[in-house]
Structures are given as C-alpha cells and as structure tokens.
Design a protein around this motif. Structure first.
Motif, short mmCIF file in Angstrom:
data_model
loop_
_atom_site.label_atom_id
_atom_site.label_comp_id
_atom_site.label_asym_id
_atom_site.label_seq_id
_atom_site.Cartn_x
_atom_site.Cartn_y
_atom_site.Cartn_z
N ASP A 1 11.17 -0.84 2.13
CA ASP A 1 11.62 -2.22 2.29
C ASP A 1 12.57 -2.35 3.49
O ASP A 1 12.46 -3.28 4.28
CB ASP A 1 12.30 -2.70 1.02
N THR A 2 13.48 -1.40 3.63
CA THR A 2 14.40 -1.42 4.75
C THR A 2 13.65 -1.30 6.07
O THR A 2 13.95 -2.02 7.03
CB THR A 2 15.43 -0.27 4.62
N ALA A 3 12.68 -0.41 6.14
CA ALA A 3 11.89 -0.23 7.36
C ALA A 3 11.12 -1.50 7.70
O ALA A 3 11.04 -1.91 8.87
CB ALA A 3 10.93 0.94 7.20
N LYS B 1 0.83 -1.22 0.00
CA LYS B 1 0.00 0.00 0.00
C LYS B 1 0.86 1.26 0.00
O LYS B 1 0.57 2.22 -0.71
CB LYS B 1 -0.92 0.02 1.22
N MET B 2 1.93 1.26 0.82
CA MET B 2 2.80 2.44 0.87
C MET B 2 3.50 2.66 -0.47
O MET B 2 3.64 3.80 -0.91
CB MET B 2 3.82 2.29 1.99
N ASN B 3 3.93 1.58 -1.11
CA ASN B 3 4.57 1.72 -2.41
C ASN B 3 3.59 2.25 -3.45
O ASN B 3 3.96 3.04 -4.31
CB ASN B 3 5.19 0.40 -2.86
N GLU B 4 2.33 1.81 -3.37
CA GLU B 4 1.31 2.32 -4.30
C GLU B 4 1.08 3.82 -4.08
O GLU B 4 1.00 4.58 -5.04
CB GLU B 4 -0.01 1.58 -4.10
N ARG B 5 0.98 4.23 -2.82
CA ARG B 5 0.69 5.63 -2.51
C ARG B 5 1.83 6.56 -2.88
O ARG B 5 1.60 7.73 -3.21
CB ARG B 5 0.35 5.80 -1.04
#
Length: 61
Positions: free
Chosen positions: A41-43, A27-31
């Motif tokens: 990814d690191t987080a 979802k974060m990558n989409e936003r």
C-alpha cells in the motif's frame, strides 16, 4: 511539455492508471497472502504521488 505533463492533464489516462494500480495492488496482496499489505500500500501511494495522482487531492484541471 513533457510526457508526465501530458499524462497529468489527461483524466482518462489517470483513471486508467489508477485502475491498473489498484489491480496490481490486489494481485500482489493475493500472491503474498496479505503478508506485505502495508508495504504494498505504501509503495502504491508513493508511485501515485510521484505521478501526480494523489487520491487525497481533488482532480486537477
């Protein structure tokens, strides 16, 4: 026995947490349009490691 110890010993809870972590990452990558994919990814890896859910390690008993 602390709450994290109980979490680490419960395979169903770990599987559910991994699924939730993957969903949140997606979802974060989409936003963000993939702009911060590396940082996200690191987080995710750091959070999972702190909870004892390293994907590189075999499942713990």
């Amino acid at each position: 026995m602390g709450i994290l110890d109980k979490f680490k010993s419960n395979k169903a809870a770990r599987d559910k947490a991994k699924h939730a972590s993957d969903t949140a990452e997606r979802k974060m990558n989409e936003r963000t349009g993939g702009k911060y994919e590396g940082q996200i990814d690191t987080a995710q890896q750091q959070a999972e490691r702190r909870l004892g859910m390293d994907r590189d390690r075999p499942d713990q008993p």
